[in-house]
Design a protein around this motif. Structure first.
Motif, PDB file in Angstrom:
ATOM      1  N   GLU A   1       0.832  -1.212   0.000  1.00 39.19           N
ATOM      2  CA  GLU A   1       0.000   0.000   0.000  1.00 39.19           C
ATOM      3  C   GLU A   1       0.862   1.256   0.000  1.00 39.19           C
ATOM      4  OE1 GLU A   1      -4.067   1.541   0.155  1.00 39.19           O
ATOM      5  OE2 GLU A   1      -3.016  -0.266  -0.523  1.00 39.19           O
ATOM      6  N   GLN A   2       1.957   1.231   0.733  1.00 39.24           N
ATOM      7  CA  GLN A   2       2.860   2.376   0.723  1.00 39.24           C
ATOM      8  C   GLN A   2       3.443   2.604  -0.668  1.00 39.24           C
ATOM      9  OE1 GLN A   2       5.323   0.931   4.056  1.00 39.24           O
ATOM     10  NE2 GLN A   2       4.864   2.856   5.120  1.00 39.24           N
ATOM     11  N   ALA A   3       3.774   1.510  -1.344  1.00 34.98           N
ATOM     12  CA  ALA A   3       4.320   1.629  -2.694  1.00 34.98           C
ATOM     13  C   ALA A   3       3.273   2.184  -3.657  1.00 34.98           C
ATOM     14  CB  ALA A   3       4.816   0.267  -3.177  1.00 34.98           C
ATOM     15  N   ARG A   4       2.032   1.716  -3.518  1.00 34.53           N
ATOM     16  CA  ARG A   4       0.962   2.194  -4.407  1.00 34.53           C
ATOM     17  C   ARG A   4       0.715   3.690  -4.208  1.00 34.53           C
ATOM     18  NH1 ARG A   4      -4.007   3.598  -4.309  1.00 34.53           N
ATOM     19  NH2 ARG A   4      -4.189   3.275  -2.063  1.00 34.53           N
ATOM     20  N   VAL A   5       0.622   4.117  -2.954  1.00 33.35           N
ATOM     21  CA  VAL A   5       0.426   5.544  -2.676  1.00 33.35           C
ATOM     22  C   VAL A   5       1.644   6.344  -3.147  1.00 33.35           C
ATOM     23  CG1 VAL A   5       0.106   7.268  -0.855  1.00 33.35           C
ATOM     24  CG2 VAL A   5      -1.130   5.095  -0.746  1.00 33.35           C
ATOM     25  N   GLY A   6       2.826   5.746  -3.010  1.00 37.38           N
ATOM     26  CA  GLY A   6       4.046   6.423  -3.455  1.00 37.38           C
ATOM     27  C   GLY A   6       4.050   6.683  -4.947  1.00 37.38           C
ATOM     28  N   ILE A   7       3.474   5.775  -5.729  1.00 34.18           N
ATOM     29  CA  ILE A   7       3.375   5.999  -7.178  1.00 34.18           C
ATOM     30  C   ILE A   7       2.505   7.230  -7.450  1.00 34.18           C
ATOM     31  CG2 ILE A   7       2.425   5.056  -9.324  1.00 34.18           C
ATOM     32  CD1 ILE A   7       3.238   2.276  -8.306  1.00 34.18           C
ATOM     33  N   GLY A   8       1.399   7.346  -6.712  1.00 36.55           N
ATOM     34  CA  GLY A   8       0.553   8.529  -6.851  1.00 36.55           C
ATOM     35  C   GLY A   8       1.284   9.798  -6.440  1.00 36.55           C
ATOM     36  N   GLN A   9       2.070   9.711  -5.376  1.00 38.53           N
ATOM     37  CA  GLN A   9       2.841  10.871  -4.928  1.00 38.53           C
ATOM     38  C   GLN A   9       3.837  11.316  -5.999  1.00 38.53           C
ATOM     39  OE1 GLN A   9       4.123   9.074  -1.089  1.00 38.53           O
ATOM     40  NE2 GLN A   9       3.448  11.005  -0.183  1.00 38.53           N
ATOM     41  N   SER A  10       4.447  10.361  -6.688  1.00 36.35           N
ATOM     42  CA  SER A  10       5.392  10.706  -7.757  1.00 36.35           C
ATOM     43  C   SER A  10       4.683  11.463  -8.875  1.00 36.35           C
ATOM     44  CB  SER A  10       6.043   9.435  -8.311  1.00 36.35           C
ATOM     45  OG  SER A  10       6.817   8.789  -7.318  1.00 36.35           O
ATOM     46  N   GLY A  11       3.447  11.037  -9.193  1.00 32.14           N
ATOM     47  CA  GLY A  11       2.674  11.747 -10.207  1.00 32.14           C
ATOM     48  C   GLY A  11       2.350  13.165  -9.791  1.00 32.14           C
ATOM     49  N   VAL A  12       1.990  13.338  -8.523  1.00 35.55           N
ATOM     50  CA  VAL A  12       1.693  14.674  -8.003  1.00 35.55           C
ATOM     51  C   VAL A  12       2.940  15.555  -8.039  1.00 35.55           C
ATOM     52  CG1 VAL A  12       1.061  15.969  -5.925  1.00 35.55           C
ATOM     53  CG2 VAL A  12      -0.236  13.919  -6.572  1.00 35.55           C
TER      54      VAL A  12
END
Length: 346
Positions: free
Chosen positions: A276-287
């Protein structure tokens, strides 16, 4: 000696008054432009190019709006990541303590107490809010994601145990249960309370779907999480198993089997927290990439707007000084004319 208040005198004063009024208007305009470094009346100054200036302003406003949304999303995602890290720490403390307590003399009581405090800590962590919204409730952001353990889940687990075996976990008859019996319960009726529909009817008010953020590029990213995610279900399952069975009357072999099952569940939960941390981290990279793009575009748009609407502040300041001198001269001339007397004509 009386002053002259005749038509000729008024005629002498009228041009000076008109000039003063015009100078005052131009001074106010120059002062505005000197302060803002922008044409006071952009439409009048630009004429046919006004549309281009408006278009650039609209683009800048869109960038500002996107930057605000991205800033909120970034703050939300950081809070979500912090909460996931806290849950990871909670899971590791439970795993470490249970490993040492499963065969110790006071292991049951310690495991049950730890499981209970872990359940409460998990609920508190998943109830984190940002800007008045629950971050782990999915689209139901105005509702706490998890029910309190004593508000339903605990009774549901006890009821499932009673239904399967015919007695409660703390009944002396529970000592007759084997490791196989407990394993069947944990994999069957008990596990059903932590998957749909048991999870949403007993534990969670969250939705599976989470809010998506639309980036300026048109793509969508997800920087939120949900209490319906596997990591939360697995953690609650591990904690609840020890809270109920640790207080029960199981024999040593059955309890050890239950503890081993809880350890396996919490290890799975730790892996899912990492996912879950990795998945949210992918979104953070997009932001982060979208914010960098906005930061790169804003100076170019601002420069283009300034080139169209801007004025030289030093030139505007010079005009202010010139106009103030002209006004002072006009005031002096008007004052002299207004003090003229009949003797001035003799």
């Amino acid at each position: 000696m009386g002053t002259v208040d005749s038509i000729p005198t008024r005629l002498l004063l009228q041009p000076s008054r008109f000039a003063m009024a015009e100078s005052q208007r131009r001074l106010a305009q120059a002062q505005t432009e000197a302060a803002s470094a922008r044409h006071e009346d952009v439409g009048l100054a630009l004429g046919a190019r006004t549309g281009a200036a408006i278009s650039l302003r609209v683009q800048l406003a869109g960038l500002d709006q996107s930057a605000t949304s991205l800033g909120l999303a970034s703050a939300r995602s950081e809070t979500v990541q912090d909460s996931l890290s806290s849950l990871g720490t909670l899971a590791e403390r439970f795993r470490s303590t249970l490993t040492g307590a499963r065969n110790s003399e006071n292991g049951r009581a310690l495991s049950a107490a730890l499981a209970r405090t872990s359940l409460d800590a998990m609920r508190d962590t998943l109830s984190v809010t940002h800007d008045g919204q629950y971050l782990f409730s999915g689209l139901a952001s105005d509702t706490p994601p998890l029910a309190a353990y004593d508000a339903g889940p605990r009774l549901a687990i006890a009821s499932a145990f009673q239904t399967q075996f015919g007695f409660a976990p703390d009944d002396p008859a529970a000592a007759s249960l084997t490791a196989t019996d407990i394993g069947g319960f944990l994999d069957g009726a008990f596990a059903a309370l932590f998957t749909t529909p048991g999870w949403t009817s007993t534990w969670s008010a969250a939705t599976d779907e989470t809010p998506k953020l639309r980036l300026p590029s048109g793509s969508a990213v997800d920087v939120s999480s949900s209490a319906n995610a596997p990591f939360a279900q697995l953690m609650a399952q591990a904690f609840s198993a020890m809270e109920v069975l640790g207080r029960g009357k199981l024999n040593a072999t059955a309890f050890t089997a239950a503890a081993d099952r809880a350890l396996a569940l919490i290890s799975q939960a730790q892996a899912k927290i990492g996912d879950e941390q990795a998945r949210v981290g992918i979104g953070q990279s997009g932001v982060k990439a979208a914010r960098a793009e906005i930061d790169g575009r804003r100076p170019r748009l601002t420069a283009a707007v300034t080139a169209l609407e801007g004025v030289d502040p030093y030139e505007a300041a010079t005009r202010v000084n010139v106009l103030m001198n002209q006004l002072e001269s006009s005031y002096a001339l008007t004052s002299r004319i207004s003090r003229m007397s009949l003797l001035s004509y003799l």
